[in-house]
Design a protein around this motif. Structure first.
Motif, short mmCIF file in Angstrom:
data_model
loop_
_atom_site.label_atom_id
_atom_site.label_comp_id
_atom_site.label_asym_id
_atom_site.label_seq_id
_atom_site.Cartn_x
_atom_site.Cartn_y
_atom_site.Cartn_z
N ALA A 140 61.65 -9.94 8.90
CA ALA A 140 60.42 -10.70 8.66
C ALA A 140 59.56 -10.60 9.90
O ALA A 140 60.04 -10.82 11.02
CB ALA A 140 60.75 -12.17 8.35
N GLU A 141 58.30 -10.25 9.72
CA GLU A 141 57.38 -10.08 10.85
C GLU A 141 56.36 -11.20 10.85
O GLU A 141 55.48 -11.27 9.97
CB GLU A 141 56.70 -8.71 10.75
CG GLU A 141 57.68 -7.55 10.86
CD GLU A 141 57.03 -6.19 10.65
OE1 GLU A 141 55.83 -6.15 10.28
OE2 GLU A 141 57.72 -5.17 10.83
N GLY A 142 56.51 -12.13 11.80
CA GLY A 142 55.60 -13.26 11.91
C GLY A 142 54.54 -13.00 12.96
O GLY A 142 54.76 -12.25 13.91
N PHE B 26 53.45 -14.91 15.26
CA PHE B 26 53.81 -15.40 16.59
C PHE B 26 55.26 -15.12 16.93
O PHE B 26 55.58 -14.87 18.09
CB PHE B 26 53.54 -16.92 16.68
CG PHE B 26 52.12 -17.25 17.05
CD1 PHE B 26 51.78 -17.66 18.32
CD2 PHE B 26 51.10 -17.09 16.12
CE1 PHE B 26 50.46 -17.94 18.67
CE2 PHE B 26 49.78 -17.36 16.44
CZ PHE B 26 49.45 -17.79 17.72
N SER B 27 56.14 -15.12 15.96
CA SER B 27 57.57 -14.89 16.23
C SER B 27 57.87 -13.43 16.49
O SER B 27 58.86 -13.09 17.13
CB SER B 27 58.41 -15.36 15.05
OG SER B 27 58.15 -14.58 13.89
N GLY B 28 57.01 -12.52 15.98
CA GLY B 28 57.32 -11.11 16.03
C GLY B 28 58.37 -10.76 15.00
O GLY B 28 58.53 -11.45 13.99
N ARG B 29 59.11 -9.69 15.25
CA ARG B 29 60.10 -9.21 14.27
C ARG B 29 61.37 -10.05 14.34
O ARG B 29 62.00 -10.17 15.40
CB ARG B 29 60.42 -7.75 14.53
CG ARG B 29 61.47 -7.17 13.60
CD ARG B 29 61.84 -5.75 13.98
NE ARG B 29 60.80 -4.80 13.58
CZ ARG B 29 60.87 -3.50 13.86
NH1 ARG B 29 61.88 -3.01 14.55
NH2 ARG B 29 59.91 -2.69 13.44
N LEU B 30 61.75 -10.62 13.20
CA LEU B 30 63.01 -11.36 13.08
C LEU B 30 63.94 -10.55 12.19
O LEU B 30 63.53 -10.07 11.13
CB LEU B 30 62.77 -12.73 12.45
CG LEU B 30 61.76 -13.66 13.14
CD1 LEU B 30 61.53 -14.91 12.28
CD2 LEU B 30 62.25 -14.04 14.51
#
Length: 436
Positions: A293-295, A297-301
Motif C-alpha cells: 500500500a502506497e500512502g 505520507f507513509s510511503g510504501r507499506l
C-alpha cells in the motif's frame, strides 16, 4: 472481569476447527487482551458426524445456521461457510437484523454483498468485520483502516492468492508446465478439485475489490475488476521472464484516477505481471501472500505472511472478535456506506507502461515481419524480440517481445491488427511489467 462475549460458529471446516483450537488454547491470554472472556456457545455445519480433531461436545448444535443469529445466548456469529449467496448470506443477514455482530472470512460474500451488509450493520449499530477475508492471517485490512488511516492511498497491489503463487514458484523452481504443477498443488491440498476461482484470478479479484473500497473510500465494485488468471502461462514464459530479469506473479492492483470530466474513476486489475528481481514482491514464494500500500505520507507499506491455513486465518478471525469484545465497531469500509464514492471503472487505454507479449506462431518465413509491422503501425516500440526453439506442437514456435514504455491502447491496437492472422497459432498473451 466483564461478562463473556458469546459467539456462535457457522462452518466447522479447517478454519472453524482452527478458531475453536485457538480460543481454547489461548483463552486466558485472549481474555486479558479483550477485557473479558470469549466463549463459544453454539456451532453449526453440514455434517454433524464428521471428525474435526476438536471436541464439540461442550457446544450447542444447530442444524440450521441461520437460526444461530436469533439465539438469545449469542452476541456474535462467525460465518466460515463460504459462497457469495445461499446459507452464508442468509446467516449474515439474519444475524445483523437480529442486532448481533458478524465476523466472516467470506471474501466472495463481502465482494458481492458487502455494501448491503455494511449498511445493515451501521443501521443496527453492530460490528461487521472481515479481516480474515483478505490475505488470511495478514492484518492488511486493519493496517489500511487503522494504521494507515491518516494517509491518502495512491495505489494498493500485491499477491493475493496463495494457490497461484505456489504454482508459479514451482514452475520457476522445476521448469515444469502449468498443468503438471497444478496437479501437484491439488494433490498437496494447495488447490481445490475445481481450481477455477484460484487459477483464473477470481479469488484475487474478490480480495482486491475489498481492499480498493477500504483504501480509496469507493463503493465496492467487484464486477469492474479486469481479471485474468495464470492458466495460459507456459514454462517457457517463466524461463523467458527469468532471462530478462523478472519473475512472473499474479498481481492484483488498484489505483484511483480522474476522468476527463473531473469525475473519480477506479482502476482495478488482476493479471500475471513480470516483476523485476529487485522488487519486494519478486521474493514472495510458495503459498505466501503480500500486499503493498502506497500512502502519500507513509510511503510504501508491505504486509506479508501466510495467506491461508487454519492457524493464520483463525488468528484473523479471533483478532476481530477481540476488537468486538473491546467495544470497537467502526465503519466496515473505513467510512460510512453513505459516504463511499461511486467510482466507475477507469479507461485503461490511457495507462502507460511496458509489456511482455508472447506469440505462438507458424514456423514459416515472414511471420516476424508481419508481427513487427503491426507493432509499427500501432505505435508500439519494441525493446527486445526473442525467438527460441520449437513448442510442443510441430511447426509452431514461440516468439516473445518486451515493449518500451508506451500507452496500453497501442498494444491493444497492435493485437487488433493481428487478429485473425493465419500465422498466429494461438491468441497472443500480454503480461504487463510491474513498475516502481
Amino acid at each position: 472481569m466483564a461478562e463473556p462475549l458469546r459467539i456462535a460458529l457457522a462452518g466447522l471446516g479447517t478454519v472453524g476447527a482452527g478458531v475453536i483450537r485457538l480460543i481454547e488454547t489461548n483463552a486466558e491470554l485472549i481474555a486479558r487482551r479483550a477485557g473479558r472472556p470469549i466463549t463459544i456457545t453454539a456451532i453449526s455445519a453440514r455434517d454433524r458426524t464428521k471428525k474435526r480433531g476438536v471436541d464439540l461436545t461442550p457446544y450447542a448444535w444447530e442444524d440450521d445456521m441461520v437460526v444461530m443469529g436469533e439465539r438469545g445466548d449469542v452476541d456474535v456469529v462467525v460465518e466460515l461457510v463460504g459462497g457469495s449467496d445461499g446459507p452464508a448470506l442468509a446467516c449474515a443477514r439474519t444475524t445483523i437484523e437480529a442486532g448481533k455482530a458478524l465476523v466472516t472470512a467470506n471474501k466472495a460474500m463481502i465482494a458481492h454483498h458487502g455494501l448491503e451488509l455494511a449498511a445493515k450493520a451501521e443501521a443496527a449499530k453492530v460490528a461487521l468485520k472481515f479481516e480474515a477475508a483478505v490475505a488470511g492471517g495478514i492484518p492488511v485490512i486493519k493496517g489500511l483502516r487503522e494504521g494507515g488511516a491518516a494517509n491518502a492511498f495512491e495505489r494498493v497491489y500485491g499477491i493475493l492468492n496463495g494457490t497461484c503463487n505456489f504454482i508459479l514458484s514451482q514452475m520457476e523452481d522445476t521448469g515444469r508446465d502449468f498443468a503438471d504443477v497444478l496437479a501437484e498443488a491439488q494433490a498437496r491440498g494447495y488447490a481445490e478439485a475445481d481450481p477455477t476461482f484460484d487459477v483464473e484470478g477470481i479469488d484475487a479479484a474478490h480480495k482486491l475489490s475489498i481492499l480498493a473500497a477500504i483504501a480509496f473510500g469507493a463503493k465496492i465494485d467487484f464486477n469492474s475488476v479486469d481479471t485474468a488468471g495464470i492458466s495460459r502461462l507456459r514454462a517457457a514464459d517463466i524461463a523467458q521472464a527469468d532471462s530478462l530479469g523478472y519473475v512472473i506473479r499474479l498481481i492484483g492492483m488498484a489505483e484511483p484516477g480522474i476522468a476527463a470530466d473531473g469525475s473519480p474513476r477506479l482502476f482495478q486489475r488482476v493479471q500475471p505481471h513480470l516483476v523485476p528481481f529487485d522488487h519486494p514482491l519478486a521474493h514472495v514464494d510458495g503459498a505466501t501472500n503480500a500486499v503493498v500500500a502506497e500512502g502519500n505520507f507513509s510511503g510504501r507499506l508491505l504486509f506479508q505472511g501466510a495467506g491461508a491455513g487454519d492457524g493464520p486465518t483463525a488468528s484473523a478471525v479471533v483478532a476481530d472478535l477481540i476488537d468486538i469484545a473491546r467495544g470497537e465497531i467502526g465503519a466496515p469500509f473505513s467510512v460510512p456506506v453513505a459516504e463511499l464514492e461511486e467510482m466507475p471503472a477507469a479507461d485503461t487505454g490511457h495507462r502507460t507502461g511496458r509489456a511482455y507479449i508472447r506469440f505462438i506462431v507458424a514456423d514459416r518465413p515472414g511471420v516476424l515481419a508481419e508481427i513487427t509491422a503491426a507493432m509499427r503501425d500501432a505505435g508500439v516500440s519494441i525493446e527486445s524480440l526473442i525467438q527460441k526453439g520449437r513448442s510442443e506442437a510441430e511447426g509452431e514456435v514461440m516468439v516473445s517481445m518486451v515493449t518500451h514504455e508506451g500507452p496500453e491502447s497501442a498494444v491493444s491496437e497492435a493485437l487488433r491488427l493481428l487478429d485473425g492472422a493465419p500465422s498466429l497459432a494461438r491468441p497472443p498473451l500480454v503480461l504487463h511489467i510491474l513498475g516502481d
